[in-house]
Scaffold this motif. Structure first.
Motif, PDB file in Angstrom:
ATOM      1  N   ILE A  47      46.385  30.461  58.024  1.00 22.88           N
ATOM      2  CA  ILE A  47      45.000  30.876  57.820  1.00 22.88           C
ATOM      3  C   ILE A  47      44.819  32.252  58.447  1.00 22.88           C
ATOM      4  N   ARG A  48      43.957  33.046  57.848  1.00 24.16           N
ATOM      5  CA  ARG A  48      43.751  34.398  58.345  1.00 24.16           C
ATOM      6  C   ARG A  48      42.815  34.376  59.548  1.00 24.16           C
ATOM      7  N   ASN A  49      43.245  35.004  60.628  1.00 27.22           N
ATOM      8  CA  ASN A  49      42.420  35.110  61.826  1.00 27.22           C
ATOM      9  C   ASN A  49      41.272  36.073  61.555  1.00 27.22           C
ATOM     10  N   PRO A  50      40.007  35.636  61.711  1.00 27.79           N
ATOM     11  CA  PRO A  50      38.877  36.523  61.391  1.00 27.79           C
ATOM     12  C   PRO A  50      38.753  37.713  62.335  1.00 27.79           C
ATOM     13  N   THR A  52      41.651  39.280  64.203  1.00 24.66           N
ATOM     14  CA  THR A  52      42.788  40.191  64.079  1.00 24.66           C
ATOM     15  C   THR A  52      43.184  40.456  62.635  1.00 24.66           C
ATOM     16  N   GLY A  53      42.801  39.547  61.735  1.00 20.48           N
ATOM     17  CA  GLY A  53      43.189  39.705  60.340  1.00 20.48           C
ATOM     18  C   GLY A  53      44.606  39.272  60.041  1.00 20.48           C
ATOM     19  N   ALA A  54      45.315  38.744  61.054  1.00 18.47           N
ATOM     20  CA  ALA A  54      46.704  38.326  60.858  1.00 18.47           C
ATOM     21  C   ALA A  54      46.751  36.877  60.386  1.00 18.47           C
ATOM     22  N   GLU A  55      47.809  36.565  59.643  1.00 22.15           N
ATOM     23  CA  GLU A  55      48.024  35.198  59.200  1.00 22.15           C
ATOM     24  C   GLU A  55      48.579  34.373  60.365  1.00 22.15           C
ATOM     25  N   GLU A  56      47.950  33.231  60.641  1.00 21.49           N
ATOM     26  CA  GLU A  56      48.376  32.369  61.738  1.00 21.49           C
ATOM     27  C   GLU A  56      48.616  30.958  61.221  1.00 21.49           C
ATOM     28  N   PRO A  57      49.575  30.246  61.830  1.00 22.93           N
ATOM     29  CA  PRO A  57      49.817  28.853  61.405  1.00 22.93           C
ATOM     30  C   PRO A  57      48.588  27.994  61.684  1.00 22.93           C
ATOM     31  N   TYR A  58      48.356  27.037  60.799  1.00 21.98           N
ATOM     32  CA  TYR A  58      47.132  26.236  60.897  1.00 21.98           C
ATOM     33  C   TYR A  58      47.440  24.794  60.509  1.00 21.98           C
ATOM     34  N   PHE A  59      46.811  23.886  61.249  1.00 19.21           N
ATOM     35  CA  PHE A  59      46.899  22.462  60.920  1.00 19.21           C
ATOM     36  C   PHE A  59      45.478  21.918  60.874  1.00 19.21           C
TER      37      PHE A  59
END
Length: 233
Positions: A47-50, A52-59
């Motif tokens: 999911i995109r971190n609002p 930093t804008g980076a893609e981060e793992p998400y559960f």
């Protein structure tokens, strides 16, 4: 030993507070903890971190809650297993006392003591066995719950182990201290457990048996752990 440990911790807290005040770090807050490597590798989506804008793992949080509830259901099942073993040991002590009493041997006068000591040793072995099994199970369940950070993972693992170990180690002493001998009944109307009369305390009460139970559990556990550390460092 516990007194010195507590004293050391209190003085260490005082030293930390003094240094924080001196270095003007009292309001310092740690940066956001990074995800665990296992979480990053096993996360099913990103999911995109609002910020930093980076893609981060998400559960998904709802799936994590369901898995956490499943983990606590496993705790309840294991606690039920502990209580079943406790009942089995109670029956063992009662049956062994009856068998020795009816036997024509010099041990007849020590039937209650023999049953109590052997029951305590058997209880110690069951405690150690269940402790090993549940610690491994708790580690598997906590990993399956997919906690994002290492601190959250450790908190949930410690909580699971603490709840189970507390009941595992202290169920028998609590039974002897507060319940044994309370539900015996009276002549002509004795209470029974699975058709066997409930066990009673001796003439002097259950204090000696309680001390014996605690001694065997605490000293026996420490002795076995020391032997394991010596043989398998």
């Amino acid at each position: 030993m516990s007194l010195w440990a507590v004293t050391f911790l209190e003085f260490w807290k005082r030293t930390c507070s003094s240094l924080s005040h001196r270095w003007d770090c009292s309001e310092f807050q740690d940066i956001e903890e990074r995800p665990r490597p296992e979480f990053t590798a096993m996360a099913p989506m990103t999911i995109r971190n609002p910020v930093t804008g980076a893609e981060e793992p998400y559960f998904p949080e709802n799936k994590r809650i369901n898995r956490t509830l499943t983990g606590f259901m496993a705790i309840i099942i294991m606690v039920a297993v502990v209580l079943m073993f406790l009942m089995a040991i109670i029956l063992y002590r009662t049956i062994l006392t009856i068998v020795i009493d009816k036997s024509d041997t010099p041990l007849t006068g020590f039937a209650s003591r023999i049953a109590s000591i052997t029951g305590s040793v058997l209880n110690l072995l069951v405690i150690l066995m269940l402790s090993k099994v549940y610690t491994s199970l708790a580690r598997i369940l906590t990993r399956w719950e997919m906690h994002r950070t290492q601190s959250k993972y450790e908190d949930m693992f410690i909580l699971k182990v603490f709840i189970f170990q507390f009941i595992n180690f202290y169920s028998s002493p609590v039974y002897i201290a507060f319940f044994k001998g309370r539900f015996v009944g009276y002549p002509g109307d004795y209470n029974t457990l699975l058709g066997i009369r409930n066990e009673d305390c001796g003439a002097g009460g259950c204090l000696v048996e309680l001390a014996q139970e605690l001694l065997i559990i605490m000293v026996g556990k420490q002795l076995i752990n020391n032997i394991q550390e010596f043989l398998l460092p």
